[in-house]
Design an enzyme around this catalytic site. Structure first.
Site, PDB file in Angstrom:
ATOM      1  N   CYS A  23       0.801  -1.205   0.000  1.00  0.00           N
ATOM      2  CA  CYS A  23       0.000   0.000   0.000  1.00  0.00           C
ATOM      3  C   CYS A  23       0.839   1.262   0.000  1.00  0.00           C
ATOM      4  O   CYS A  23       2.064   1.224   0.083  1.00  0.00           O
ATOM      5  CB  CYS A  23      -0.931   0.027   1.216  1.00  0.00           C
ATOM      6  SG  CYS A  23      -0.059  -0.185   2.771  1.00  0.00           S
ATOM      7  N   GLY A  50      -1.196   0.483  -4.674  1.00  0.00           N
ATOM      8  CA  GLY A  50      -2.301  -0.361  -4.240  1.00  0.00           C
ATOM      9  C   GLY A  50      -3.591   0.062  -4.892  1.00  0.00           C
ATOM     10  O   GLY A  50      -3.951   1.242  -4.847  1.00  0.00           O
ATOM     11  N   ASN A 124       1.630   0.706   5.906  1.00  0.00           N
ATOM     12  CA  ASN A 124       2.281   0.085   4.754  1.00  0.00           C
ATOM     13  C   ASN A 124       3.280  -0.929   5.277  1.00  0.00           C
ATOM     14  O   ASN A 124       4.194  -0.574   6.020  1.00  0.00           O
ATOM     15  CB  ASN A 124       3.003   1.157   3.920  1.00  0.00           C
ATOM     16  CG  ASN A 124       3.901   0.547   2.856  1.00  0.00           C
ATOM     17  OD1 ASN A 124       3.676  -0.563   2.404  1.00  0.00           O
ATOM     18  ND2 ASN A 124       4.932   1.278   2.466  1.00  0.00           N
ATOM     19  N   GLY A 125       3.135  -2.186   4.897  1.00  0.00           N
ATOM     20  CA  GLY A 125       4.082  -3.210   5.321  1.00  0.00           C
ATOM     21  C   GLY A 125       3.383  -4.473   5.790  1.00  0.00           C
ATOM     22  O   GLY A 125       2.182  -4.656   5.604  1.00  0.00           O
ATOM     23  N   TYR A 267      11.263  -1.398  -8.749  1.00  0.00           N
ATOM     24  CA  TYR A 267       9.924  -1.439  -9.326  1.00  0.00           C
ATOM     25  C   TYR A 267       8.900  -0.535  -8.654  1.00  0.00           C
ATOM     26  O   TYR A 267       8.179   0.197  -9.322  1.00  0.00           O
ATOM     27  CB  TYR A 267       9.425  -2.888  -9.290  1.00  0.00           C
ATOM     28  CG  TYR A 267       7.988  -3.084  -9.706  1.00  0.00           C
ATOM     29  CD1 TYR A 267       7.618  -3.020 -11.050  1.00  0.00           C
ATOM     30  CD2 TYR A 267       6.989  -3.319  -8.772  1.00  0.00           C
ATOM     31  CE1 TYR A 267       6.294  -3.200 -11.441  1.00  0.00           C
ATOM     32  CE2 TYR A 267       5.657  -3.499  -9.149  1.00  0.00           C
ATOM     33  CZ  TYR A 267       5.325  -3.436 -10.485  1.00  0.00           C
ATOM     34  OH  TYR A 267       4.025  -3.595 -10.869  1.00  0.00           O
TER      35      TYR A 267
END
Length: 517
Positions: A23, A50, A124-125, A267
Site C-alpha cells: 500500500c 495499491g 504500509n508493510g 519497481y
C-alpha cells in the site's frame, strides 16, 4: 465518527501475476486548508502502490471522520464526499492486501477508540508476529473486525495508551512489540503521528508545506502533488508528532541494522520519486546500462515491457548503441476491475493489458527488457505474442536479479514454489518462457546503481533482516530451503502482552487520559 458502508457484495478479483506492494500512506497537517482534498490527490499519486481499496480519515479538532471502500481512489471518493470532510489533519491509504482478507473490513485507515479518543491508522508493510499478538488480544477481550496486521497494530496502540495515558507512549511500546516492516501514519482529532520500523524497511518521508503545514508520505511524488518540499526521511524507529504545538520527534524503539527495501528501487516507487536526491528513473536507467554490460546481445531493437521496464530498456539500448523502440502498447484503462473476463479472455491473459506492434517488431531481433521476472507466466505470454507478430528472435532481460525467496515485509511474492528462479536453472527459465536467451542483472550490479546504503535483499539472497517465525514461513518454502535470519526478534516481541505490560510499567509516566497528546 463516520464510516461509509460499501454497496453490494464483497467484491473480489483473480490474483495477478506480478509483484505487488501492500500500500501507500499519506498524512497532512494543514490548518485552514482542504486536507481531505489534498489527501485525495496524494493518494492518486500513490495509486500505483495499491488498487484494491482506498480510504481517508480527517480530524477536525473534535472527532475523526473516515470514508473508505473497495476500488480505486477515483471510484471511492466523489466531490461531495470530500466536501463533507472538513478538518485540519488527515491521513490516507491505498491498499493491495498481503496480510488479511481482501474485503471492505480490511480497507484502511483502521479506526480504534482509546477511552473517548478516536484514532485512525494507515499502515504500509507486513508484521510477521501479528497472528500471535492478535490471539493474545482476543484472549484479553479485545474485539476485531478484520484479520489484518494493521488492525492488530491499531488495537495494540490502544491497549498500551490506555495503560500509559499518553498516545506517543502507547505508540512507542507498540513499536517494541511489533516485528516486520512497517511505515505507519496515525491521526487523532488534533494531531498527526508518523513512525517507522527500526530497520527502515518500508519507506516514509517528511515534507514541509508552506510556513505552518507538514506532510508525510510513502514517496516524494506525493509531496510534489501536495506542493510540499522534501525535508528528510522519517528515521527507523522514530516517532514524529505534528500538532498545534509544532513538530516533535522522539525515539519509539531502538534502531536496528538499516535494511531499506531494494525493490522500491527496482519497481515499486514511481520513476519521478527521489531517494537521496536521485530519481528512481535514473537508477533504473543505470540498471539497464549495467545489465547491458553484464548480458550483452546482438539485436536490431530494444523494447520494454511498459511502463515499469522502460527506464532500464532505454539504458540497455544506450549502452549497446541499439535503437530503442515501442514494440508493445499498454492499455492504460485496464486497472483493477470487479468485472471478470470470460474464460476465453482470461486465457489470453496479458493481451488484456498489452499488445504487440507488428509494424515495429516484424523481421527484427528484439531485446525485451522488464523490471523483473518473478513467476515467468507473463514473460512467456509476451514472448509468444512478439513472435506471433513477426519477431525473428526475442531475447529477454531482467533489470533485477533472480527472485528466489518470498518477501515477508510487505510485498506479495506468494510462496517459493511460485517463483520461477527458485525452481529452474537459467537455461530452464529460457526454455520455459520460450525466449532465444535470458539474462538477469547481478546483485552486485544492482547495488552499484542505487545510493550507497544498507538494503534488504532477502528476495534475492534469503538473508532476512527481521527474524521470521517458523509458523509464518513453514509452508512457503521449497524442501531444502530455510531462511537465514540476520537479527533476532526483540525480547519484548517474545513476551506475552501481560508480561510486557509489567516490564513497561517502569518507564510509563501516568498522564490523565484527557491529555491532548
Amino acid at each position: 465518527m463516520g464510516v461509509v458502508v460499501p454497496q453490494g457484495d464483497d467484491l473480489r478479483e483473480e490474483p495477478c501475476e506480478g509483484l505487488h506492494e501492500e500500500c501507500g500512506v499519506f498524512g497532512v497537517w494543514a490548518p485552514g486548508r482542504d486536507v481531505a482534498r489534498m489527501t485525495y490527490f496524494a493518494l492518486r499519486a500513490l495509486q500505483h502502490r495499491g488498487q484494491e481499496s482506498a480510504g481517508i480519515a480527517v480530524g477536525d479538532g473534535r472527532t475523526v471522520l473516515v470514508r473508505k471502500d473497495l476500488g480505486l481512489v477515483t471510484q471511492v471518493f466523489s466531490d461531495a464526499d470530500l466536501a463533507a470532510m472538513p478538518g485540519k489533519v488527515a491521513c490516507g491509504h491505498c491498499r493491495y492486501g498481503t496480510a488479511g482478507a481482501k474485503g471492505w473490513e480490511s480497507a484502511q485507515p483502521h479506526l480504534s477508540t482509546i477511552n473517548d479518543v478516536i484514532i485512525a491508522l494507515a499502515h504500509n508493510g507486513t508484521l510477521v508476529n501479528f497472528d500471535a499478538l492478535r490471539r493474545e488480544l482476543i484472549e484479553m477481550g479485545v474485539p476485531f473486525r478484520s484479520n489484518t496486521d494493521s488492525e492488530v497494530a491499531a488495537k495494540l496502540i490502544g491497549y498500551f495508551t490506555q495503560r500509559a495515558g499518553r498516545l506517543r507512549t502507547g505508540i512507542a511500546h507498540t513499536m517494541r512489540m511489533l516485528e516486520g516492516g512497517y511505515a505507519m501514519v496515525l491521526v487523532r482529532e488534533n494531531a498527526l503521528y508518523a513512525f517507522r520500523d527500526p530497520h527502515g524497511i518500508r519507506p516514509l518521508v517528511l515534507g514541509r508545506l508552506g510556513d505552518d503545514g507538514w506532510v508525510v508520505a510513502s514517496e516524494t511524488c506525493a509531496l510534489d502533488i501536495s506542493g510540499a518540499t522534501f525535508v528528510r526521511e522519517i528515521e527507523p524507529g522514530e516517532i514524529v508528532r505534528i500538532s498545534d504545538d509544532g513538530i516533535r520527534s522522539e525515539r519509539g524503539c531502538r534502531p536496528g541494522c538499516r535494511a531499506d527495501c531494494i525493490f522500491e528501487h527496482v519497481y515499486f516507487s514511481r520513476p519521478d520519486s527521489l531517494k537521496d536526491g536521485t530519481s528512481f528513473y535514473l537508477m533504473r536507467h543505470n540498471m539497464g546500462r549495467r545489465l547491458a554490460r553484464e548480458t550483452p546481445v546482438e539485436a536490431d531493437l530494444v523494447i520494454s515491457v511498459p511502463d515499469s521496464g522502460t527506464p532500464a530498456a532505454e539504458g540497455f539500448a544506450q549502452e549497446l548503441g541499439i535503437p530503442f523502440g515501442t514494440g508493445l502498447i499498454k492499455n492504460r484503462y485496464v486497472a483493477r476491475t470487479f468485472i471478470q473476463p470470460t474464460p476465453e479472455l482470461r486465457q489470453m491473459g496479458v493481451r488484456l493489458k498489452l499488445n504487440a506492434l507488428p509494424d515495429v517488431v516484424r523481421g527484427k531481433r528484439l531485446v525485451m527488457v522488464d523490471d523483473s521476472i518473478v513467476r515467468g507466466t507473463t514473460s512467456r505470454q509476451i514472448v509468444r505474442m512478439l513472435k506471433a507478430a513477426g519477431a525473428t528472435e526475442v531475447h529477454v532481460r531482467s533489470a533485477s536479479p533472480m527472485v528466489l525467496w518470498p518477501c515477508f515485509y510487505g510485498i506479495d511474492t506468494g510462496s517459493q514454489d511460485q517463483l520461477i528462479a527458485a525452481q529452474m536453472s537459467l537455461e530452464e527459465i529460457r526454455a520455459h518462457i520460450e525466449a532465444d536467451s535470458v539474462g538477469f542483472l547481478s546483485i552486485e550490479g544492482l547495488l552499484g546503481c542505487v545510493p550507497a546504503g544498507s538494503y534488504c535483499t532477502a528476495c534475492f539472497t534469503g538473508e532476512y533482516p527481521v527474524e521470521i517465525p517458523r509458523s509464518f514461513w513453514e509452508e512457503r518454502f521449497l524442501p531444502g530451503f530455510e531462511p537465514r535470519n540476520l537479527s533476532q526478534a526483540s525480547e519484548m516481541s517474545r513476551m506475552p502482552l501481560s508480561a510486557a505490560e509489567q516490564v513497561l510499567k517502569g518507564d510509563v509516566p501516568h498522564v490523565p487520559s484527557d491529555r491532548k497528546d
